[in-house]
Scaffold this active site. Structure first.
Site, short mmCIF file in Angstrom:
data_model
loop_
_atom_site.label_atom_id
_atom_site.label_comp_id
_atom_site.label_asym_id
_atom_site.label_seq_id
_atom_site.Cartn_x
_atom_site.Cartn_y
_atom_site.Cartn_z
N ASP A 12 0.84 -1.21 0.00
CA ASP A 12 0.00 0.00 0.00
C ASP A 12 0.87 1.25 0.00
O ASP A 12 1.17 1.78 1.06
CB ASP A 12 -0.91 -0.04 1.23
CG ASP A 12 -1.85 1.15 1.28
OD1 ASP A 12 -2.10 1.76 0.24
OD2 ASP A 12 -2.32 1.47 2.39
N GLU A 45 -2.25 10.74 -0.06
CA GLU A 45 -3.51 9.98 -0.15
C GLU A 45 -4.02 9.62 1.24
O GLU A 45 -5.21 9.71 1.53
CB GLU A 45 -3.30 8.71 -1.00
CG GLU A 45 -4.58 7.93 -1.30
CD GLU A 45 -4.76 6.68 -0.46
OE1 GLU A 45 -5.69 5.93 -0.73
OE2 GLU A 45 -3.97 6.47 0.48
N GLU A 46 -3.09 9.23 2.12
CA GLU A 46 -3.47 8.79 3.46
C GLU A 46 -3.94 9.95 4.34
O GLU A 46 -4.54 9.74 5.38
CB GLU A 46 -2.29 8.09 4.13
CG GLU A 46 -1.79 6.85 3.40
CD GLU A 46 -2.75 5.68 3.46
OE1 GLU A 46 -3.82 5.80 4.08
OE2 GLU A 46 -2.43 4.63 2.87
N ASP A 74 -4.43 0.68 -6.55
CA ASP A 74 -4.07 0.89 -5.15
C ASP A 74 -4.13 -0.45 -4.42
O ASP A 74 -5.22 -0.97 -4.16
CB ASP A 74 -5.05 1.89 -4.53
CG ASP A 74 -4.66 2.32 -3.13
OD1 ASP A 74 -3.63 1.85 -2.62
OD2 ASP A 74 -5.40 3.12 -2.53
N HIS A 178 -1.12 -0.99 6.73
CA HIS A 178 -0.74 0.13 7.60
C HIS A 178 0.10 -0.32 8.80
O HIS A 178 0.08 0.32 9.85
CB HIS A 178 -1.98 0.90 8.07
CG HIS A 178 -2.60 1.72 7.00
ND1 HIS A 178 -3.64 2.60 7.24
CD2 HIS A 178 -2.33 1.84 5.67
CE1 HIS A 178 -3.98 3.20 6.11
NE2 HIS A 178 -3.20 2.76 5.15
#
Length: 208
Positions: A12, A45-46, A74, A178
């Site tokens: 990611d 993006e996050e 993604d 994450h």
């Protein structure tokens, strides 16, 4: 290109970035490319899809109309991979608790293209919803058709999906999402190969 402070972000979204970069390197002029291809890599993006939103907002009406479609890649190499395409034809039952997503006309055609490719690669695709959690969101809001492939994040794989694709039912598609364990050791090379070629196939098809 863009991850969270807690992890290196190899799936990611290093996986999608790598596939798009390789496609950019390999795209040549034989056969002729009739439609210009712009390769975009978005930061932040996050933090709220900031880079892609800024790009779309920077375009005037004529520039927006000049974009035939946007392809989003993604997370394409999850270690317990699913084979998903964005639900361009809205065939999945919507969550009654959520507002229906905006899915521009033309998105269904992109979905059919990618579903057909995955079928040729031996994988039966399932839908993933336009939930607004990736960089396609500003493009759909601007009325631009969108599509892409995705191998799943924190949702658990079902028994039916495990029978369809292999993998481990009851476990997340990417347990390293994450996390500091989102490393090169924890990607699925087969999924990266199949979906990486899907990137090239779709770009090449629409460019021609």
């Amino acid at each position: 290109l863009d991850s969270v402070p807690a992890g290196p972000g190899i799936n990611d979204d290093g996986s999608g970035v790598a596939a798009v970069l390789e496609t950019a390197l390999q795209l040549g002029s034989s056969p002729d490319v009739h439609n210009a291809v712009r390769f975009g890599f978005w930061g932040a993006e996050e933090l709220g899809l900031l880079g892609s939103a800024n790009y779309v907002q920077s375009l005037d009406v004529d520039a927006l109309k000049d974009i035939a479609l946007y392809l989003n890649f993604d997370m394409i190499a999850s270690p317990n991979p699913g084979y998903f395409t964005y639900d361009g034809d809205q065939s999945t039952r919507l969550d009654p608790q959520q507002s229906p997503p905006r899915v521009p006309e033309g998105s269904a055609g992109i979905e059919r293209t990618l579903v057909s490719y995955l079928k040729q690669a031996g994988k039966t695709a399932q839908d993933t919803s336009f939930d607004g959690r990736s960089d396609y969101d500003s493009f759909t809001r601007a009325g631009i058709p969108v599509g892409g492939v995705f191998t799943g994040a924190v949702t658990d794989m079902t028994e039916q999906q495990a029978q369809l694709w292999g993998g481990t039912a009851g476990q997340p598609f990417d347990p390293n999402y994450h996390q500091k364990t989102d490393t090169l050791d924890h990607i699925d090379q087969t999924a990266l190969d199949i979906n990486g070629k899907a990137v090239a196939y779709a770009v090449g098809l629409y460019a021609q």
